[in-house]
Design an enzyme around this catalytic site. Structure first.
Site, short mmCIF file in Angstrom:
data_model
loop_
_atom_site.label_atom_id
_atom_site.label_comp_id
_atom_site.label_asym_id
_atom_site.label_seq_id
_atom_site.Cartn_x
_atom_site.Cartn_y
_atom_site.Cartn_z
N VAL A 131 34.13 41.58 32.03
CA VAL A 131 34.05 42.41 33.25
C VAL A 131 35.17 43.45 33.19
O VAL A 131 36.35 43.11 33.13
CB VAL A 131 34.22 41.55 34.52
CG1 VAL A 131 34.23 42.43 35.76
CG2 VAL A 131 33.11 40.51 34.60
N VAL A 140 36.25 47.51 34.73
CA VAL A 140 36.02 48.78 35.43
C VAL A 140 37.03 49.77 34.86
O VAL A 140 38.23 49.45 34.76
CB VAL A 140 36.20 48.62 36.96
CG1 VAL A 140 36.15 49.98 37.65
CG2 VAL A 140 35.14 47.68 37.52
N GLY A 159 35.47 49.11 44.86
CA GLY A 159 34.39 48.14 45.07
C GLY A 159 33.46 47.98 43.89
O GLY A 159 32.46 47.26 43.98
N LEU A 160 33.78 48.62 42.77
CA LEU A 160 32.86 48.56 41.63
C LEU A 160 32.86 47.18 40.95
O LEU A 160 31.82 46.68 40.53
CB LEU A 160 33.26 49.63 40.61
CG LEU A 160 32.12 50.35 39.94
CD1 LEU A 160 31.23 51.00 40.97
CD2 LEU A 160 32.67 51.38 38.97
N GLY A 161 34.06 46.59 40.86
CA GLY A 161 34.15 45.25 40.28
C GLY A 161 33.31 44.28 41.12
O GLY A 161 32.55 43.47 40.59
N TYR A 200 38.86 37.46 41.76
CA TYR A 200 37.77 36.50 41.79
C TYR A 200 37.80 35.62 43.04
O TYR A 200 36.74 35.25 43.56
CB TYR A 200 37.77 35.66 40.51
CG TYR A 200 37.34 36.47 39.31
CD1 TYR A 200 36.03 36.88 39.17
CD2 TYR A 200 38.26 36.87 38.35
CE1 TYR A 200 35.62 37.65 38.09
CE2 TYR A 200 37.87 37.64 37.26
CZ TYR A 200 36.55 38.03 37.14
OH TYR A 200 36.15 38.80 36.08
#
Ligand SMILES: CC(C)(COP(=O)(O)OP(=O)(O)OC[C@H]1O[C@@H](n2cnc3c(N)ncnc32)[C@H](O)[C@@H]1OP(=O)(O)O)[C@@H](O)C(=O)NCCC(=O)NCCS
Length: 139
Positions: A72, A74, A82-84, A112
């Site tokens: 994951v 960005v 807010g993309l993650g 997370y």
């Protein structure tokens, strides 16, 4: 900002994926291995902004009850928007019947937790390079 979500591997520049992982301090390999990993995954998410790859993530899964999230990232210029969260939520949607595990990079646990993940008490890993993983603070 307008983001386009892609949930397959068509047209992906795997050298770019490698560079993004490398620049983020994550595990990186030859581009063809990233292609193999993503193409072999149960769920993949790529996000583009005006044609530019902004971030991605993937999950391996049995599609029934277990899944694991990896890779994951960005791109720094797109972080804190807010993309993650968007990437993880798309992955979760694809494996909604599953327990999901992952190992967070040190310092990313809070990201997370905000997305509903809890620290595991009995997580075990057999890493190929335990010395390096110890240096990185993973074990
Ligand atoms: C981790 C990463 C994917 C987060 O992406 P992002 O697009 O900046 O995250 P978001 O903007 O969607 O953040 C979602 C929430 O998590 C929070 N958050 C993000 N990074 C955080 C961190 N390191 N610690 C605590 N909270 C964090 C945000 O503040 C936001 O909270 P809010 O909803 O209350 O506003 C990005 O920083 C990254 O690519 N880092 C380098 C690669 C990496 O470490 N990936 C994870 C490997 S396990």
């Amino acid at each position: 900002m307008d983001f386009r979500i892609q949930e397959n591997c068509e047209g992906i520049d795997w050298l770019q994926v490698r560079e993004y992982l490398k620049d983020a301090g994550m595990g990186y390999y030859e581009a063809h291995l990233h292609e193999k990993a993503f193409r072999s995954s149960y769920a993949v998410v790529f996000v583009f902004n005006a044609g530019k790859l902004a971030g991605f993530g993937r999950a391996i899964s049995d599609g029934a009850y277990q899944a694991a999230i990896y890779d994951v990232v960005v791109l720094p210029e797109f972080r804190d928007r807010g993309l993650g969260r968007l990437i993880i939520s798309h992955i979760i949607e694809k494996v909604e019947s599953c327990n999901i595990i992952l190992y967070a990079s040190p310092g990313k646990e809070g990201f997370y937790s905000k997305l509903g993940f809890s620290a595991m008490k009995t997580g075990m890993a057999r890493f190929l390079n335990p010395v390096k993983m110890k240096e990185k603070g993973m074990i």
